[in-house]
Design a protein around this motif. Structure first.
Motif, short mmCIF file in Angstrom:
data_model
loop_
_atom_site.label_atom_id
_atom_site.label_comp_id
_atom_site.label_asym_id
_atom_site.label_seq_id
_atom_site.Cartn_x
_atom_site.Cartn_y
_atom_site.Cartn_z
N LEU A 252 25.34 41.08 44.42
CA LEU A 252 25.71 40.33 43.23
C LEU A 252 26.92 40.92 42.53
O LEU A 252 27.84 40.22 42.16
N THR A 253 26.90 42.22 42.30
CA THR A 253 27.98 42.87 41.57
C THR A 253 27.98 44.35 41.86
O THR A 253 26.92 44.93 42.09
N GLY A 254 29.14 44.98 41.87
CA GLY A 254 29.21 46.42 42.08
C GLY A 254 28.86 47.18 40.82
O GLY A 254 28.94 46.66 39.71
N GLN A 255 28.48 48.43 40.96
CA GLN A 255 28.15 49.29 39.83
C GLN A 255 29.02 50.54 39.89
O GLN A 255 29.22 51.12 40.94
N GLY A 256 29.54 50.95 38.76
CA GLY A 256 30.41 52.11 38.73
C GLY A 256 29.68 53.43 38.68
O GLY A 256 30.23 54.46 39.01
N MET A 257 28.43 53.42 38.25
CA MET A 257 27.69 54.68 38.18
C MET A 257 26.21 54.37 38.17
O MET A 257 25.80 53.23 37.99
N ASP A 258 25.40 55.38 38.42
CA ASP A 258 23.96 55.21 38.33
C ASP A 258 23.60 54.93 36.87
O ASP A 258 24.03 55.62 35.96
N ASN A 259 22.79 53.90 36.64
CA ASN A 259 22.31 53.62 35.29
C ASN A 259 21.02 52.85 35.40
O ASN A 259 20.61 52.41 36.48
N LEU A 260 20.35 52.65 34.29
CA LEU A 260 19.04 52.03 34.29
C LEU A 260 19.06 50.61 34.83
O LEU A 260 18.05 50.10 35.29
N PHE A 261 20.21 49.93 34.75
CA PHE A 261 20.26 48.53 35.11
C PHE A 261 20.88 48.31 36.49
O PHE A 261 21.13 47.18 36.87
N ALA A 262 21.13 49.35 37.26
CA ALA A 262 21.72 49.21 38.58
C ALA A 262 20.64 48.94 39.62
O ALA A 262 19.61 49.59 39.64
N THR A 263 20.88 47.95 40.49
CA THR A 263 19.94 47.68 41.57
C THR A 263 20.05 48.73 42.66
O THR A 263 19.13 48.89 43.46
N HIS A 264 21.16 49.43 42.73
CA HIS A 264 21.40 50.43 43.75
C HIS A 264 22.01 51.67 43.11
O HIS A 264 22.60 51.59 42.03
N PRO A 265 21.90 52.81 43.77
CA PRO A 265 22.64 53.97 43.29
C PRO A 265 24.14 53.69 43.38
O PRO A 265 24.58 52.81 44.12
N SER A 266 24.92 54.46 42.68
CA SER A 266 26.37 54.36 42.79
C SER A 266 26.78 54.58 44.24
O SER A 266 26.35 55.54 44.89
N THR A 267 27.63 53.68 44.75
CA THR A 267 28.11 53.83 46.12
C THR A 267 28.87 55.14 46.28
O THR A 267 28.77 55.81 47.32
N GLN A 268 29.63 55.53 45.26
CA GLN A 268 30.37 56.79 45.32
C GLN A 268 29.41 57.98 45.46
O GLN A 268 29.68 58.92 46.22
N ASN A 269 28.30 57.93 44.74
CA ASN A 269 27.31 59.00 44.84
C ASN A 269 26.65 59.02 46.22
O ASN A 269 26.36 60.08 46.78
N ARG A 270 26.39 57.85 46.76
CA ARG A 270 25.79 57.77 48.09
C ARG A 270 26.74 58.33 49.15
O ARG A 270 26.32 59.06 50.05
N ILE A 271 28.01 57.98 49.04
CA ILE A 271 29.00 58.48 49.99
C ILE A 271 29.13 60.00 49.87
O ILE A 271 29.23 60.71 50.88
N ALA A 272 29.12 60.50 48.64
CA ALA A 272 29.21 61.94 48.44
C ALA A 272 28.04 62.66 49.09
O ALA A 272 28.20 63.73 49.71
N ALA A 273 26.83 62.09 48.96
CA ALA A 273 25.66 62.69 49.58
C ALA A 273 25.78 62.68 51.10
O ALA A 273 25.40 63.64 51.78
N LEU A 274 26.34 61.61 51.65
CA LEU A 274 26.52 61.53 53.10
C LEU A 274 27.59 62.50 53.58
O LEU A 274 27.47 63.09 54.66
N GLN A 275 28.64 62.68 52.77
CA GLN A 275 29.66 63.67 53.13
C GLN A 275 29.08 65.08 53.16
O GLN A 275 29.41 65.88 54.03
N GLN A 276 28.21 65.36 52.19
CA GLN A 276 27.55 66.67 52.18
C GLN A 276 26.65 66.83 53.40
O GLN A 276 26.61 67.90 54.02
N LEU A 277 25.94 65.76 53.76
CA LEU A 277 25.08 65.81 54.93
C LEU A 277 25.91 66.02 56.20
O LEU A 277 25.52 66.78 57.09
#
Length: 312
Positions: A252-277
């Protein structure tokens, strides 16, 4: 993954449903709400896959109608030690995907035409591995049940505006209380629903990256899908927003950061976690069979121009 936290959130969602029933009909209303919640959960258990796939007009494919996609799912399911799920295609230009089904033996993976056309084979493998991780973690049933109960809370809260009050003491929440309930109950349900979704997305990213063998394949896919979601609407998702949390990226819409109203975690945060992995494990998995193969721009799943990914 914190299964206790998920169970606690689901219990909270059911309790909220009963609380709204209590405000409308007292103890009897709470009991009725509990029965309704149990009935919805039972119905969802047996019909969740058919319900969601039907919403999105998904059609099943096999090795003859979509051999590249089917064989890729089969290879990754074998790596994940899962039964072969059913494979579906959705006629949507926006690249996206979700998994559904009550358990690994009755699971389905659905991808959009846009996903097939715009991602490289390695990126597509990352996405499918993520969805298989949801199946292996038994997330698919949980996510559908949360959507069902959250939607029902919104519906029953609307009823509170039309039913007079607590049958136990003959005075309900009143007009102000009814309006507050109509607004706050669905809001609280949405917060619980989103909390469950965000918890499970991180876990599926981690396991999915291990299944496909290279965390950066999934990271690249997430970035590409996120960018496309801002430009290409998913019309079926717009008509069924309660199911948005089931997709790998919010349709539906992108989210800039994790917040109470986000259906998903921030994509940037997810990518960062994958880069660390990736820094921790690297690309330890076996290479995909047929690595380097490209999907044709016109195939049995639809038409369009496929944009090459960083490995294609």
């Amino acid at each position: 993954m914190n299964y206790f936290r998920t169970a606690l959130l689901l219990a909270g969602l059911t309790a909220l449903f009963m609380g709204v029933g209590f405000l409308i009909g007292g103890k009897g209303g709470a009991l009725i709400a509990l029965v309704i919640a149990a009935g919805m959960n039972l119905f969802t258990y047996w019909n969740s896959d058919r319900m969601v796939l039907s919403m999105y007009g998904a059609h099943q494919v096999d090795r003859n109608s979509a051999p590249d996609l089917y064989n890729l799912v089969a290879e990754l399911a074998s790596r994940a030690q899962l039964p072969m799920p059913r494979v579906f295609l959705m006629d949507e230009a926006q690249p996206n995907a979700f998994a559904t089904g009550r358990n690994p033996d009755n699971a389905a993976v659905a991808v959009t035409v846009g996903l097939m056309q715009q991602l490289s084979r390695e990126e597509l493998a990352g996405v499918i591995a993520h969805e298989l991780a949801h199946i292996r973690n038994h997330d698919t049933l949980t996510m559908t049940i949360t959507a069902t109960i959250a939607g029902a809370i919104g519906m029953i809260a609307q009823f509170g505006m039309f039913f007079g009050g607590n049958r136990d003491n003959n005075h309900g929440p009143g007009i102000i209380g009814s309006i507050a309930m109509m607004i706050l109950a669905p809001l609280a349900a949405m917060l619980v629903q989103m909390a469950i979704s965000r918890t499970r997305e991180y876990a599926a990213d981690d396991l999915g990256a291990r299944i496909c063998g290279n965390p950066m394949w999934l990271a690249s896919a997430l970035s590409r899908i996120e960018n496309a979601a801002h430009q290409q609407p998913n019309y079926h998702a717009e008509r069924n927003p309660a199911t948005a949390h089931m997709f790998i990226i919010n349709p539906l819409t992108g989210q800039g950061m994790d917040n109470l109203f986000a259906t998903h975690p921030s994509t940037q945060n997810r990518i960062a976690a994958l880069q660390q992995l990736a820094a921790e494990i690297g690309g330890q998995g076996a290479p995909l069979r047929g690595a380097g193969a490209h999907y044709p721009s016109r195939g049995p799943w639809g038409r369009g121009t496929r944009r090459k990914g960083p490995w294609g």
